[in-house]
Design a protein around this motif. Structure first.
Motif, short mmCIF file in Angstrom:
data_model
loop_
_atom_site.label_atom_id
_atom_site.label_comp_id
_atom_site.label_asym_id
_atom_site.label_seq_id
_atom_site.Cartn_x
_atom_site.Cartn_y
_atom_site.Cartn_z
N ASN A 24 -21.27 -5.06 0.18
CA ASN A 24 -19.89 -5.48 -0.10
C ASN A 24 -18.91 -5.12 1.00
N TYR A 30 -23.12 -5.79 -4.25
CA TYR A 30 -22.73 -6.59 -5.40
C TYR A 30 -23.83 -7.61 -5.69
N SER A 75 -20.35 -13.58 -9.14
CA SER A 75 -20.64 -12.32 -8.45
C SER A 75 -20.16 -11.16 -9.29
#
Length: 160
Positions: A24, A30, A75
């Protein structure tokens, strides 16, 4: 408005989707899911329904062959919720999803950054394990088969 069944969504994701873990930029990772399809009136309706049901974003691009395509993606926590919702219905992506969700549930908590109490970070050890999970997921996408029991050692190491 159509009503997509979970079986249909799971089959679509199994065949046309992808799941991954990505850095990330802040030292953590993530989860991201995506489904890509050639543009057409039917695909647009399906993508709009997926967005209505699960959230996320719809994007448009041109494929390498020059054809227009659409993608729908999630996400973070929304991607994790989507995977949990469909996990038992997946076939092709089930090992990847099982491993990723087991790792996700066992991650160590974020630590406070000294002097910056509003900011959190993972430890260096957690970040090394995260990179290992990224590499294992990439190998799984290439068809390398892992026994989830063997992968538990990666997960267990993080929760120690």
């Amino acid at each position: 408005m159509t009503m997509l069944s979970k079986d249909y969504i799971a089959g679509l994701f199994d065949g046309e989707g992808s799941v991954g873990l990505y850095p990330n930029g802040y030292g953590g990772f993530y989860v991201q899911t995506q489904v890509v399809q050639t543009v057409g009136p039917e695909a647009e309706v399906v993508w709009e329904d997926l967005q209505r049901i699960y959230g996320g974003h719809i994007g448009r691009a041109i494929s390498g062959s020059g054809r227009p395509k659409m993608n729908w993606g999630l996400s973070g926590e929304k991607a994790v919720a989507f995977l949990r919702d469909l996990q038992s219905l997946l076939y092709l992506k089930r090992p990847q999803v099982d491993f990723l969700l087991r790792w996700y549930a066992s991650r160590e908590p974020l630590e406070v950054i000294p002097g910056r109490p509003k900011y959190r970070r993972r430890t260096d050890t957690a970040n090394i394990r995260g990179r290992l999970v990224v590499d294992i997921l990439k190998a799984m996408k290439k068809g390398i088969v892992f026994d989830l029991e063997d992968l538990d050692s990666v997960i267990a190491a993080e929760s120690d």
